[in-house]
Design a protein around this motif. Structure first.
Motif, PDB file in Angstrom:
ATOM      1  N   UNK B  43      71.743   1.389  -7.307  1.00 51.82           N
ATOM      2  CA  UNK B  43      72.085   0.273  -5.231  1.00 51.82           C
ATOM      3  C   UNK B  43      72.994   1.715  -4.489  1.00 51.82           C
ATOM      4  N   UNK B  44      74.025   2.261  -5.403  1.00 50.47           N
ATOM      5  CA  UNK B  44      75.280   2.929  -4.475  1.00 50.47           C
ATOM      6  C   UNK B  44      74.158   3.856  -3.331  1.00 50.47           C
ATOM      7  N   UNK B  45      73.383   4.259  -3.475  1.00 50.54           N
ATOM      8  CA  UNK B  45      72.607   5.709  -2.946  1.00 50.54           C
ATOM      9  C   UNK B  45      71.541   5.192  -1.456  1.00 50.54           C
ATOM     10  N   UNK B  46      71.481   3.661  -1.697  1.00 47.53           N
ATOM     11  CA  UNK B  46      70.243   2.673  -0.217  1.00 47.53           C
ATOM     12  C   UNK B  46      71.447   1.815   0.301  1.00 47.53           C
ATOM     13  N   UNK B  49      72.706  -3.872   3.305  1.00 44.90           N
ATOM     14  CA  UNK B  49      71.764  -4.526   3.169  1.00 44.90           C
ATOM     15  C   UNK B  49      70.090  -4.458   2.376  1.00 44.90           C
ATOM     16  N   UNK B  50      69.869  -3.439   2.024  1.00 48.77           N
ATOM     17  CA  UNK B  50      68.710  -3.082   1.379  1.00 48.77           C
ATOM     18  C   UNK B  50      69.229  -3.435  -0.162  1.00 48.77           C
ATOM     19  N   UNK B  51      70.478  -2.753  -0.492  1.00 50.26           N
ATOM     20  CA  UNK B  51      70.286  -3.230  -2.154  1.00 50.26           C
ATOM     21  C   UNK B  51      71.016  -4.884  -2.073  1.00 50.26           C
ATOM     22  N   UNK B  52      71.221  -5.526  -1.197  1.00 53.01           N
ATOM     23  CA  UNK B  52      71.504  -6.899  -1.297  1.00 53.01           C
ATOM     24  C   UNK B  52      70.582  -7.752  -1.366  1.00 53.01           C
ATOM     25  N   UNK B  53      69.145  -7.188  -0.558  1.00 51.01           N
ATOM     26  CA  UNK B  53      67.955  -7.821  -0.219  1.00 51.01           C
ATOM     27  C   UNK B  53      67.247  -7.855  -1.788  1.00 51.01           C
ATOM     28  N   UNK B  54      68.262  -6.627  -2.524  1.00 50.14           N
ATOM     29  CA  UNK B  54      66.783  -6.413  -3.935  1.00 50.14           C
ATOM     30  C   UNK B  54      67.439  -6.876  -5.089  1.00 50.14           C
ATOM     31  N   UNK B  55      68.648  -7.269  -4.345  1.00 51.11           N
ATOM     32  CA  UNK B  55      69.122  -8.484  -5.477  1.00 51.11           C
ATOM     33  C   UNK B  55      70.266  -7.991  -6.398  1.00 51.11           C
ATOM     34  N   UNK B  56      71.056  -7.211  -6.054  1.00 47.98           N
ATOM     35  CA  UNK B  56      71.953  -6.135  -6.227  1.00 47.98           C
ATOM     36  C   UNK B  56      73.050  -7.831  -7.352  1.00 47.98           C
ATOM     37  N   UNK B  57      73.983  -7.337  -8.176  1.00 49.93           N
ATOM     38  CA  UNK B  57      74.120  -8.503  -8.928  1.00 49.93           C
ATOM     39  C   UNK B  57      75.781  -8.591  -8.830  1.00 49.93           C
ATOM     40  N   UNK B  58      75.780  -6.999  -8.426  1.00 43.32           N
ATOM     41  CA  UNK B  58      77.048  -6.564  -8.763  1.00 43.32           C
ATOM     42  C   UNK B  58      77.698  -6.958 -10.028  1.00 43.32           C
ATOM     43  N   UNK B  59      77.339  -7.152 -11.287  1.00 44.89           N
ATOM     44  CA  UNK B  59      77.597  -7.416 -12.461  1.00 44.89           C
ATOM     45  C   UNK B  59      76.788  -5.585 -12.741  1.00 44.89           C
ATOM     46  N   UNK B  60      77.332  -4.778 -13.200  1.00 43.18           N
ATOM     47  CA  UNK B  60      77.450  -3.610 -14.469  1.00 43.18           C
ATOM     48  C   UNK B  60      76.311  -3.391 -14.847  1.00 43.18           C
ATOM     49  N   UNK B  61      76.108  -4.290 -15.838  1.00 39.77           N
ATOM     50  CA  UNK B  61      75.203  -4.039 -16.583  1.00 39.77           C
ATOM     51  C   UNK B  61      73.621  -4.462 -16.451  1.00 39.77           C
ATOM     52  N   UNK B  62      73.500  -5.250 -15.195  1.00 39.66           N
ATOM     53  CA  UNK B  62      72.462  -5.385 -14.633  1.00 39.66           C
ATOM     54  C   UNK B  62      71.695  -4.670 -14.083  1.00 39.66           C
ATOM     55  N   UNK B  63      73.325  -4.015 -13.250  1.00 42.08           N
ATOM     56  CA  UNK B  63      73.017  -3.406 -11.820  1.00 42.08           C
ATOM     57  C   UNK B  63      72.657  -1.838 -12.399  1.00 42.08           C
ATOM     58  N   UNK B  64      73.270  -1.866 -13.619  1.00 38.52           N
ATOM     59  CA  UNK B  64      72.637  -0.165 -14.224  1.00 38.52           C
ATOM     60  C   UNK B  64      71.340  -0.246 -14.913  1.00 38.52           C
ATOM     61  N   UNK B  66      68.523  -1.896 -13.817  1.00 43.10           N
ATOM     62  CA  UNK B  66      67.228  -2.147 -12.658  1.00 43.10           C
ATOM     63  C   UNK B  66      67.623  -1.075 -11.633  1.00 43.10           C
ATOM     64  N   UNK B  67      68.587  -1.103 -11.645  1.00 44.47           N
ATOM     65  CA  UNK B  67      69.648  -0.102 -10.372  1.00 44.47           C
ATOM     66  C   UNK B  67      68.636   1.440  -9.806  1.00 44.47           C
ATOM     67  N   UNK B  68      68.293   2.015 -10.896  1.00 45.25           N
ATOM     68  CA  UNK B  68      67.477   3.268 -10.538  1.00 45.25           C
ATOM     69  C   UNK B  68      66.377   3.068 -10.131  1.00 45.25           C
ATOM     70  N   UNK B  69      65.421   2.289 -11.020  1.00 43.69           N
ATOM     71  CA  UNK B  69      64.403   1.998 -10.379  1.00 43.69           C
ATOM     72  C   UNK B  69      63.973   1.303  -8.797  1.00 43.69           C
ATOM     73  N   UNK B  70      65.058   0.017  -8.902  1.00 43.02           N
ATOM     74  CA  UNK B  70      65.168  -0.696  -7.300  1.00 43.02           C
ATOM     75  C   UNK B  70      64.910   0.040  -6.442  1.00 43.02           C
ATOM     76  N   UNK B  71      66.443   1.193  -6.714  1.00 41.18           N
ATOM     77  CA  UNK B  71      66.868   1.333  -5.300  1.00 41.18           C
ATOM     78  C   UNK B  71      65.522   3.137  -5.198  1.00 41.18           C
TER      79      UNK B  71
END
Lengths: 157, 157, 157, 157, 157, 157
Positions: B43-46, B49-64, B66-71
């Protein structure tokens, strides 16, 4: 059926086919019966007359090995035929096939079935072995077809 | 960005897109930022507002997880959108996508992102899992898009 | 040679190329000499002048490593060139290449050869690594080309 | 030919067949041409009419995959037939076959060939997959046959 | 059921057993129920009284480990008994067994079952571990039996 | 000794040999000394004169490589000889051998020993490499012999 629909409610939205200019583009097709939501696993999952034409031997050990790829090949090519016909064309309008296999040892069996669907001039063809297709590892083959159905009814194929 | 450019000076020469007749063909696109020459990893690489729309949760374990494929999915589809718009079209002109994955477990996440880019009628689609894409194993997805932009401005899509 | 073909006799059920509308679609091409039914394995299997241009060093250890991918890349692209010319076009009419590799470490060598065949504007390109291609594991690369040869002779490529 | 002979001078001494009482016992047979001392590798190594009956397609990619098991199966069963006939019997006198495979995926192809050699009442049969047979890993199948040729000429089979 | 058979209909090309002279030769037998075309997987697939005699404990963890080999062993030996009896003999007429296992750790369990079928003088026996048997990897054991049923009714076994 | 006996008290019940009609059938024999219940591992486990005849060199490196297979081969064939003689026959009455190996690289050594036991007309022979034999992985070879000892004393072998 395209492999992006699962669990009843389509997991993904896709178009089975799209007419674009003089062309008809199809999504990759795999051997899943959308109505029963079941993967085609063998001769029992396709019509008897199709199974007979594919060379069902009646020998349990032969049919259990050959059945899955023959039945999936038939199912996929017949699904493509139905999509083309629904759009006003025929199988011979398909000019290109991209064929993804999980195991290229299956190619001879698939090729035998393809000859049944393309008795005339065959399409251009690309064949590769990939790691997997949706929705599960029971899917042995995916075929992406493209057809030429010029508006106005003439054809220079 | 197409995956054939590496190390600044392009190792390979390619065209990001080519107009051919009424069609616009694109090279396969992967999630590499050409300016910074970096692979999109999360998520940090996009944009936020795109990250928010994708559902970034702010929780490390979830974002790590799902983050790569979503981003990467967002980055690739947004890159495709930019290329299409540069050529005078819009995302809805894309009628076909061929999507290569390193792991089909990533498909649901990608599909969620794709729905954001194709809210209307979806394109035809082929999905396969392959061994790898350029430039490295951190690339999870590659998408090859084709659009229809008839000269003369009319469209029968 | 397309990887579905045979021993000379036209008993194979594929078309090396098909003209469809303004386009020329080719089957995926692999480095097999159809006449001798042999897989291209190294510099010895291609013409000397081609081998020289590819950088054959004459040193066994270098040539045995690079030879196979360089020779197969040359063979495949030269086969594509011959097919296009047979259809009345030229290599620069090829606007799209989909390239399947068994090992993406081979990409730089392939890319070097591709530059020789596309000295002008390069085609759009998709590159992926897959598990295998027909007919055997000695095949390192398969290339599917598409060309634009508008009837009437004009071109907006 | 039995698999114990190698390198010209027989490495091992064996009897191809032995008549014992009313029975004819054969050594396991593999697809090696003793005269040329070559392993049967495909359709090119057996007579054309046999290859045609086995379903040689002429498609390089299909024949390279199916050819070895079909050709070896034909060769082995034909060798057994010759041994039986040399001893005054016929193939239908064979009442038992023990069949060793390196890969049971080959069974359907072998079974198709066996049906050609046993059009009447089939023999009892045992089939297993083993690690290897002599002389090399190119051997896909070994068949040990037993026939009943009662002295005095009568038979209660 | 012999592992080459089918779905009831006598389309299989094997003989379950053949009388030859004073002998009765059987095809290798595996634990597949031909009527239901199902592989015997555990105690649930055999009659209750047989399962009780084999030592079904009712405890899930014990039965799931031992159940498959015990049930398949019972099924195979009982099938052999039925074939022998159909031919006018009895289990004690079986003088030779060749037993193929996928895993020799299963031998003790099989041996326990074999004692139930051969309470008197045991047959000669050969035991080996092989890679696989038809039709699938769920088959743990295959047994090839030979019996002596002299015509005229006397026996020197 | 047959491989089904372990731990003193026979784990399995088997018959070492059975006379059936004019035949003598033997269980598969492996190189385990039943008295000492030990697996034959090398030249030290067989009589000196046998070891000398097998070509024991006295050199550690040679004997440790060849010793196990030579000693086991001798032990198994000598055990078979003893069983045949106990039943009133001789080694030359053995007309058939089925030989199971864990590694076919051992075949030449075995074959050398077999020539010592069959100096006259050799038996019919089947040789395969399997995964394992009882009782442990130290067993390299198992041999199942069949002999013809017609009642009444005459023989047509």
């Amino acid at each position: 059926m395209s492999n992006e629909t699962t669990n009843g409610a389509p997991l993904a939205r896709y178009a089975a086919a799209k007419r674009v200019g003089d062309f008809l583009f199809l999504s990759g097709v795999i051997a899943v019966d959308p109505a029963r939501r079941m993967i085609v696993r063998g001769f029992d999952d396709i019509p008897d007359e199709a199974a007979e034409r594919l060379g069902r031997t009646g020998e349990f050990s032969s049919d259990i090995k050959q059945g899955p790829i023959l039945a999936q090949s038939w199912y996929v090519l017949d699904a493509i035929r139905q999509i083309i016909e629904r759009e006003g064309g025929q199988m011979s309008d398909v000019f290109k096939l991209v064929q993804y296999f999980r195991n290229l040892d299956h190619f001879p069996a698939y090729s035998q079935v393809r000859r049944q669907f393309f008795p005339g001039e065959p399409p251009v063809s690309t064949v590769v072995e990939v790691s997997a297709m949706l929705p599960t590892d029971d899917i042995l083959i995916e075929v992406e077809a493209t057809a030429y159905l010029p508006l106005g009814g003439t054809k220079e194929s």
